[in-house]
Design a protein around this motif. Sequence first.
Motif, PDB file in Angstrom:
ATOM      1  N   THR C   2       0.756  -1.142  -0.045  1.00  0.00           N
ATOM      2  CA  THR C   2      -0.127  -0.015   0.083  1.00  0.00           C
ATOM      3  C   THR C   2       0.923   0.985   0.030  1.00  0.00           C
ATOM      4  OG1 THR C   2      -0.155  -0.227   2.220  1.00  0.00           O
ATOM      5  CG2 THR C   2      -2.024  -1.050   1.181  1.00  0.00           C
ATOM      6  N   SER C   3       2.309   1.202   0.110  1.00  0.00           N
ATOM      7  CA  SER C   3       2.993   2.191   0.189  1.00  0.00           C
ATOM      8  C   SER C   3       2.645   3.100  -1.242  1.00  0.00           C
ATOM      9  CB  SER C   3       4.415   2.002   0.405  1.00  0.00           C
ATOM     10  OG  SER C   3       5.106   1.290  -0.694  1.00  0.00           O
ATOM     11  N   ILE C   6       3.992   3.279  -5.734  1.00  0.00           N
ATOM     12  CA  ILE C   6       4.116   2.228  -6.526  1.00  0.00           C
ATOM     13  C   ILE C   6       3.038   1.925  -7.626  1.00  0.00           C
ATOM     14  CG2 ILE C   6       4.011  -0.534  -6.499  1.00  0.00           C
ATOM     15  CD1 ILE C   6       4.958  -0.227  -3.489  1.00  0.00           C
ATOM     16  N   GLN C   9       0.253  -1.121 -11.805  1.00  0.00           N
ATOM     17  CA  GLN C   9       0.419  -2.270 -12.450  1.00  0.00           C
ATOM     18  C   GLN C   9       1.503  -3.255 -11.737  1.00  0.00           C
ATOM     19  OE1 GLN C   9      -0.123  -2.467 -16.041  1.00  0.00           O
ATOM     20  NE2 GLN C   9       1.006  -4.324 -16.455  1.00  0.00           N
ATOM     21  N   ALA C  10       2.235  -2.650 -11.129  1.00  0.00           N
ATOM     22  CA  ALA C  10       3.515  -3.711 -10.422  1.00  0.00           C
ATOM     23  C   ALA C  10       2.556  -4.114  -9.145  1.00  0.00           C
ATOM     24  CB  ALA C  10       4.473  -2.650  -9.839  1.00  0.00           C
ATOM     25  N   SER C  11       1.858  -3.505  -8.426  1.00  0.00           N
ATOM     26  CA  SER C  11       0.973  -4.105  -7.573  1.00  0.00           C
ATOM     27  C   SER C  11       0.439  -5.399  -8.207  1.00  0.00           C
ATOM     28  CB  SER C  11      -0.093  -3.260  -6.812  1.00  0.00           C
ATOM     29  OG  SER C  11       0.448  -2.293  -6.364  1.00  0.00           O
ATOM     30  N   THR C  13       0.985  -7.276 -10.792  1.00  0.00           N
ATOM     31  CA  THR C  13       1.950  -8.181 -11.105  1.00  0.00           C
ATOM     32  C   THR C  13       2.314  -9.005  -9.970  1.00  0.00           C
ATOM     33  OG1 THR C  13       2.851  -6.560 -12.930  1.00  0.00           O
ATOM     34  CG2 THR C  13       4.120  -8.600 -12.553  1.00  0.00           C
ATOM     35  N   GLY C  14       2.755  -8.202  -8.906  1.00  0.00           N
ATOM     36  CA  GLY C  14       3.222  -8.980  -7.468  1.00  0.00           C
ATOM     37  C   GLY C  14       2.013  -9.800  -7.081  1.00  0.00           C
ATOM     38  N   PHE C  18       2.019 -13.796  -6.681  1.00  0.00           N
ATOM     39  CA  PHE C  18       1.744 -14.613  -5.475  1.00  0.00           C
ATOM     40  C   PHE C  18       0.803 -15.531  -5.591  1.00  0.00           C
ATOM     41  CE2 PHE C  18      -0.517 -13.836  -0.855  1.00  0.00           C
ATOM     42  CZ  PHE C  18       0.384 -14.674  -0.341  1.00  0.00           C
TER      43      PHE C  18
END
Lengths: 567, 260, 188
Positions: C2-3, C6, C9-11, C13-14, C18
């Motif tokens: 949540t920082s 970022i 899109q990256a969130s 992909t991560g 997962f």
Amino acid sequence: MNFLGRYIFSTDHKIIGLQYFILALIAAFTGMALSVAMRFHLSYPEAKVKLFEILWPNGAPGGVMTPELYLALMTMHGTIMVFFLLTTVPQGGFGNYFLPLQIGAHDMAFPRLNMLSFWTTALSFLVLCSAFVVEGGAPISGWTAYPPLSAVGPVAGPGLGQGMTIWVVSIALFSAGSLMGAINFITTTLELRAKGMSLLRMPLTCWGWFSTAIISLFAFAVLIAAGVLLLMDRELGTSFFLPAGLVINDKPIGRAGGSPLLWQHLFWFFGHPEVYIAILPGMGIISTVLATFSRKPVFGYKAMVAALLFIGFFGFLVWGHHMFISGMNPYSSIAFSVLTLIIGVPSAIKTFNWLGTIWGGSLHLTTAMLWALGFVSVFVTGGLTGIWLGQPALDLYFHDTYLVVGHFHMIMGVAAVFAMFAGTYYWWPRMTGRMLGETTGKVHFYCTFIGVYMIFIPMHFAGIAGNPRRYSDFSQFEFLRDLKMLHLGMTHAAFFTAAVQFLFLFNLLWSLRSRAKAPANPWRATTLEWATPSDEPPVVYRGAYEFSTPGARRDFRMQNEEEDTGT
Amino acid sequence: MLLAIVIWGVTGVVTAGFATKRWWFPAPINTHAAAFDSYFSANLIFSGIVFLAAQLALGWLIWRHRNRGQQAVHSDGNNRMELLWTSLTAILFLGAAIGSARMWSDVHLSTFSTTPMRIEASGKQFAWNFRYPGADGKFGKTDARLANDAAGNPAGILPDDPAGKDDIVNAALRIPAGRPVQLILRSNDVLHNFFVRELRVKQDLVPGLDIPLHILADKPGEYEIACSELCGLGHHQMRSVMIVLPQPDFDSWLGKQAAK
Amino acid sequence: MTSPGISRQASFTGLYAFFATIIMLFGAFTSAMVVRRGASKDWVGVPRSQLLWVNTGVLALSSIAAEKARRDLLNGHRMRFNIGWAAATLLGAGFVAGQFAVWQHLRHSGVYINSYPGSAFFYVGTVAHALHLAGGWIAMFYLMVRALRLQLGPGRRTAVDVTAVYWHFLGVLWLYLLWLFWFWGNWD
Ligand code: HEM
Ligand SMILES: [Cu+2]
Ligand SMILES: [Cu+2]
């Protein structure tokens, strides 16, 4: 920011990379010390050593090492080396430090997750080491922890009580840390590349980290699952791995229906990919170092990428080659053998391409380059015996002999460690702003190179003579007594090789004292970590290895150099 | 330059080490072991050639292309070369896979033309027991909880099973020369492994499974059996011997045991 | 996750990465179960409790509420988002509580983890699922608090979207586990 925030609970990928590096350095010297103690015991089983007694009052009463202490050291040595050295430096250490720099990212995608991943790993190491001090000592079941030995508790032997539980917990923690790292690496590679940095312009190191992350993502999840099931068998009385009718040390175990082979399948489904986790980043480092110091592009860049991906995928289909003699269906052995030899092909391709890279080059034999060339040598040596072991008919004899020990030390231990040394000599100037001593480095290299051949080649001979591995003593068998001189040679070679590693430590520490700053791009390399730092995000104009391009102004062009006009 | 010399030197010493065969296999005692040896020799020669070629080439390239101020050749690679060495290694490696599959099948997937003699080989921390079915040709049922060396029942044979009355249990494995034997490998505690170097085979003992292993020894003599799967702190002392006797000697030994 | 700073899109992909490990984890449990069932003759099925169906319903409602809330946030209906998200969070807690009730119920009727192979897999699978769910629930709860403090909006909704997608994923995973335990595990 205070000290704690900046250096301990830092979210900066560079600091985290260094933290991993330091953790692994501690682990490596620990693991090495254990191996020296083991070798000492094998050659001088009766000797009384005060130090052993101080360190392990129960394991070495009177200073004489007991069989269980030997096996405990062996388990810890293997575990520490595989997890906390081979899995930690190339990926956690170098990867964290250089992946963002090389693709022109500001940091990893999830910096806090990154910090968490490091501290999970560090905690896991502490947990593992604590196995030495609990009742019964460290586990004696080897780094592969096969049940029933590992699943029934202390009835089966010392160290199999608390020590074994601690081992499983440590491995589960380590896996969790690696998974967090893997998610971070994959996301960073896919999402945070600088403008112009297409996937096929990435340095091969980035490809190595990326494919390693993908492999980790799949492999460690399975290891966690296996660890959970083992823990249940140990602590909660289930029977995943324990069959009916077990009686250990006259004590009926009273479980039913489980299968010891199930663990082996799960473990090696992780374990084989694990060896690629250990070596793929190293392969990337070697490609980069060879190209840079040959002043030539990597030969067959695309073939190298394809080989990495091929290995990453096929690595999951060959686990059965560890189980040829396990009682598994003999037909599956044949299938696994074919797949295993197929996966040998991309490794051979890489070797050819490395030779192609130095062919026609202008070789600058810096210390980093020596390690890289040495890597090619040991990789060939270790790879060829892999071809033997991949054939079930030969494994019928060689399985669990010292030939296996010689083989995996060469290809997994030594090769990966050589890649780490190459990486350290190559990147130290970027990591610390200081150059490492070249003369010390070369002495270290030559001694180590000759030393590892002197330790591990004789192991092959012992294996051919049939010497089983994981024996704490060779006096009970007639045929082993004949190998005494051979083992004595290995032991002394191990002493020598271990001793020269202090040159490396010395070199690292000494360089920090020197006042001379390293130049910004000491190796005249092309990749972004050597570019002049700036606040603007970099823009990439070309592939990673533009060396000696005809008509160019200098013999290298950096990836972010706009065009070829002089400055 | 020094590196080239060191690589060549190491290569020479390694090659010499393998060539002198100072530490080597024991002599084979059956046709499988002899076949193994020649198959291994073929492997050794093949990998020896590759080893020498690769290491010598590496040293030579280092020597030849060391920096003397020359300009490096610019080359990104060569697709034809890639194709060449990819297909070449693929063929060689697959050849090895197929070659060894045949030998593997001979050990694990073929049957003897005559019915083999059956012997149960069981391991426990850290000893071996070999059980012969006796005159009735049948093994008595066992329960590991009853196993008791001191009471003379190391295999844990059920006392009320008539088939077990004439079973013979021995700490050494005695077999007649030239006669096919089917070992039935069992364990009731942890993994062990049955390994006789002269036979060139090994096989794990897995609790919960009865694993058959066919062996045949032609040459009388005494051969060591070494446990080759980590089984605990006494793993290194889990030793027994396989004694191969000429058929008449074996028969008289078995007769004496049965009389006991 | 949540920082700030970022990219969205990256969130995602991560998150998808997962998912891959979670699938491997449960895939490993599944294959262990298949092997374990095939390897021996002591398979007697997997425990069933009717309560599981209630829990399934609760989880489904929670997912629906989360999805609706997510869309409300996208369209700027903050109030409706708050209500929907709080409902989803509450229902999520309800599911976990329901699972506790199932375990409790089974234990009272004498079914423990070491009772028989099916019960072992049942406990391992449901607990592992609940742990993943608990992680998601903490994120939901945190977001609920932030939403009540008016820290979220159409422009700041990545965390909500990621959490919602994770939540749906765990819902689908639950349906799979239910099928595996209720049906596959009890076929003969
Ligand atoms: C100074 C260098 C080293 C020496 C002298 C050494 C020596 C040994 C010895 C004596 C054993 C026990 C063999 C046995 O009893 O069966 C062993 C096992 C092992 N070593 Fe090393 N080793 C060294 C470096 C490494 C490195 C760098 C690695 C990294 C991969 C490594 C990984 C292992 C593993 C995985 C085992 C197997 C443990 C087991 O059987 O469970 N070693 N080593
Ligand atoms: Cu493998
Ligand atoms: Cu044994």
